[in-house]
Scaffold this motif. Structure first.
Motif, mmCIF file in Angstrom:
data_model
loop_
_atom_site.group_PDB
_atom_site.id
_atom_site.type_symbol
_atom_site.label_atom_id
_atom_site.label_comp_id
_atom_site.label_asym_id
_atom_site.label_seq_id
_atom_site.Cartn_x
_atom_site.Cartn_y
_atom_site.Cartn_z
ATOM 1 N N GLU A 157 -12.825 -2.692 -7.595
ATOM 2 C CA GLU A 157 -12.310 -3.862 -7.162
ATOM 3 C C GLU A 157 -10.609 -3.809 -7.118
ATOM 4 N N CYS A 158 -10.252 -3.433 -8.587
ATOM 5 C CA CYS A 158 -8.862 -3.229 -8.658
ATOM 6 C C CYS A 158 -8.219 -2.250 -8.120
ATOM 7 N N GLU A 159 -9.111 -1.133 -7.958
ATOM 8 C CA GLU A 159 -8.439 -0.031 -7.138
ATOM 9 C C GLU A 159 -8.257 -0.427 -5.735
ATOM 10 N N LYS A 160 -9.025 -1.262 -5.006
ATOM 11 C CA LYS A 160 -8.990 -1.582 -3.799
ATOM 12 C C LYS A 160 -7.652 -2.698 -3.578
ATOM 13 N N ARG A 161 -7.651 -3.537 -4.809
ATOM 14 C CA ARG A 161 -6.318 -4.433 -4.699
ATOM 15 C C ARG A 161 -5.195 -3.558 -4.572
ATOM 16 N N ALA A 162 -5.256 -2.491 -5.449
ATOM 17 C CA ALA A 162 -3.781 -1.761 -5.664
ATOM 18 C C ALA A 162 -3.733 -0.936 -4.299
ATOM 19 N N VAL A 163 -4.674 -0.528 -3.843
ATOM 20 C CA VAL A 163 -4.448 0.204 -2.304
ATOM 21 C C VAL A 163 -3.960 -0.990 -1.308
ATOM 22 N N VAL A 167 -0.272 -0.400 0.105
ATOM 23 C CA VAL A 167 -0.302 -0.292 1.567
ATOM 24 C C VAL A 167 0.933 -1.368 2.159
ATOM 25 N N SER A 168 0.732 -2.421 1.522
ATOM 26 C CA SER A 168 1.501 -3.601 1.789
ATOM 27 C C SER A 168 3.079 -3.382 1.868
ATOM 28 N N VAL A 169 3.296 -2.682 0.493
ATOM 29 C CA VAL A 169 4.808 -2.492 0.114
ATOM 30 C C VAL A 169 5.273 -1.362 1.109
ATOM 31 N N LEU A 170 4.341 -0.510 1.333
ATOM 32 C CA LEU A 170 4.884 0.637 2.328
ATOM 33 C C LEU A 170 4.991 0.242 3.666
ATOM 34 N N GLU A 171 3.965 -0.710 4.104
ATOM 35 C CA GLU A 171 4.445 -1.402 5.506
ATOM 36 C C GLU A 171 5.519 -2.248 5.469
ATOM 37 N N ILE A 237 0.977 5.756 4.457
ATOM 38 C CA ILE A 237 -0.003 4.662 4.310
ATOM 39 C C ILE A 237 -1.314 5.154 4.484
ATOM 40 N N GLU A 238 -1.454 6.278 5.239
ATOM 41 C CA GLU A 238 -2.877 6.806 5.489
ATOM 42 C C GLU A 238 -3.265 7.410 4.292
ATOM 43 N N LEU A 239 -2.401 8.273 3.456
ATOM 44 C CA LEU A 239 -2.714 9.047 2.382
ATOM 45 C C LEU A 239 -3.250 7.791 1.234
ATOM 46 N N VAL A 240 -2.563 6.905 1.199
ATOM 47 C CA VAL A 240 -2.951 5.747 0.132
ATOM 48 C C VAL A 240 -4.223 5.332 0.405
ATOM 49 N N ASN A 242 -6.642 6.592 1.880
ATOM 50 C CA ASN A 242 -7.672 7.856 1.739
ATOM 51 C C ASN A 242 -7.727 8.220 0.110
ATOM 52 N N GLY A 243 -7.067 7.345 -0.683
ATOM 53 C CA GLY A 243 -7.222 7.476 -2.313
ATOM 54 C C GLY A 243 -6.034 8.456 -2.831
ATOM 55 N N ALA A 244 -5.060 8.650 -2.290
ATOM 56 C CA ALA A 244 -4.112 9.540 -2.876
ATOM 57 C C ALA A 244 -3.296 8.746 -3.847
ATOM 58 N N ARG A 245 -2.497 9.312 -4.630
ATOM 59 C CA ARG A 245 -2.069 8.687 -5.618
ATOM 60 C C ARG A 245 -0.266 9.079 -5.759
ATOM 61 N N ASN A 246 0.472 8.468 -6.342
ATOM 62 C CA ASN A 246 1.858 8.763 -6.376
ATOM 63 C C ASN A 246 2.689 8.998 -4.992
ATOM 64 N N CYS A 247 2.183 8.015 -3.966
ATOM 65 C CA CYS A 247 2.882 7.893 -2.653
ATOM 66 C C CYS A 247 3.669 6.736 -2.306
ATOM 67 N N LEU A 248 3.716 5.782 -3.623
ATOM 68 C CA LEU A 248 4.687 4.974 -3.301
ATOM 69 C C LEU A 248 5.982 5.049 -3.512
ATOM 70 N N SER A 249 6.572 5.649 -2.590
ATOM 71 C CA SER A 249 8.114 5.884 -2.520
ATOM 72 C C SER A 249 8.811 5.746 -1.309
ATOM 73 N N LYS A 250 10.188 5.263 -1.151
ATOM 74 C CA LYS A 250 10.643 5.315 0.186
ATOM 75 C C LYS A 250 10.951 6.611 0.701
#
Length: 259
Positions: A157-163, A167-171, A237-240, A242-250
């Motif tokens: 559940e935490c992973e879903k919320r984190a994803v 996604v919200s931040v990237l959008e 966004i698609e990588l996140v 699909n479960g990828a990590r360390n994608c939260l960068s501008k």
């Protein structure tokens, strides 16, 4: 638990109890063999006694035999009697020895039986203790499995919320950058329209030609930048998702200066 290790303290090494049982069986077989041998000796002695008695009867009936023959018969009879007595003595000694061996084997058998009974009682006590401990561990294992399952559910559940948050931040970043680039394009297109309007006069056209080209180039470069930013944010966004990590960068954006 699988009975592959010595059962301390009742076994010094694997199979001691079974080995004692096999030794006991061997002793029983030896005792049986000794008894059969004694019976054979006794039967042979009885046969020899019968033969001697028959010989004695024959000697009495043949009293007319010469004295020499009679002496010979007495001598032979004494020899046979001594031999029989010697064999009888040996048989008695053998019987006494066999009885001693039987008693020794019986005592050993009784001692082994008592040892086996004691070890069986101790084994039952240890088995009950093991079963009790095993049941206790099984209950604790069930509780731990429930906690693990709950933790896994919470983690998912935490992973879903984190994803969802990533996604919200990237959008948000995507929309912000697109808004900035579209604003620059709109501003540049306004300037370009004004320059094209001014260049309608023949006198101003040569002067404004280079400026119009610069603004058109600027607009084309910004549109390419816009497509690049939108594509890279969509990929992140698609990588996140699909479960990828360390994608939260501008996404890196090249600052294109206004003409």
């Amino acid at each position: 638990e699988t009975n592959t290790l010595p059962f301390h303290p009742f076994e010094n090494q694997q199979g001691d109890i079974l080995r004692m049982e096999k030794e006991h069986q061997v002793l029983k077989e030896q005792l049986k063999e000794a008894e059969e041998k004694f019976e054979q000796l006794q039967s042979r002695s009885l046969e020899e006694i019968g033969a001697l008695e028959e010989l004695l009867k024959k000697s009495i009936e043949e009293t007319e035999v010469s004295q020499n023959e009679l002496d010979w018969f007495h001598q032979d009879s004494e020899t046979q009697t001594k031999k029989w007595q010697q064999e009888k003595k040996e048989n008695r000694e053998n019987l006494k020895a066999l009885r001693g061996t039987v008693k020794k084997h019986s005592d050993t058998n009784e001692r082994y039986s008592k040892t086996i009974d004691d070890k069986e009682k101790q084994y039952n006590v240890c088995l009950n203790t093991f079963l009790e401990t095993s049941n206790k561990f099984a209950n604790e294992k069930g509780k731990l499995e429930e906690l693990i399952k709950k933790s896994q559910d919470d983690s998912q559940e935490c992973e879903k919320r984190a994803v969802k948050a990533e996604v919200s931040v990237l959008e948000t970043w995507k929309e912000t950058e697109i808004w900035k680039l579209k604003g620059s394009i709109a501003k540049a297109e306004g300037n370009l329209r004004m320059l094209k309007a001014l260049s309608s006069s023949a006198s101003a056209a040569p002067v404004l030609k280079s400026q119009i080209d610069s603004w058109e180039t600027f607009i084309a470069n910004v549109k390419k930048q816009l497509e690049k930013v939108e594509a890279e944010y969509d990929e992140k966004i698609e990588l996140v998702k699909n479960g990828a990590r360390n994608c939260l960068s501008k996404v890196e954006i090249v600052d294109i200066p206004f003409p």
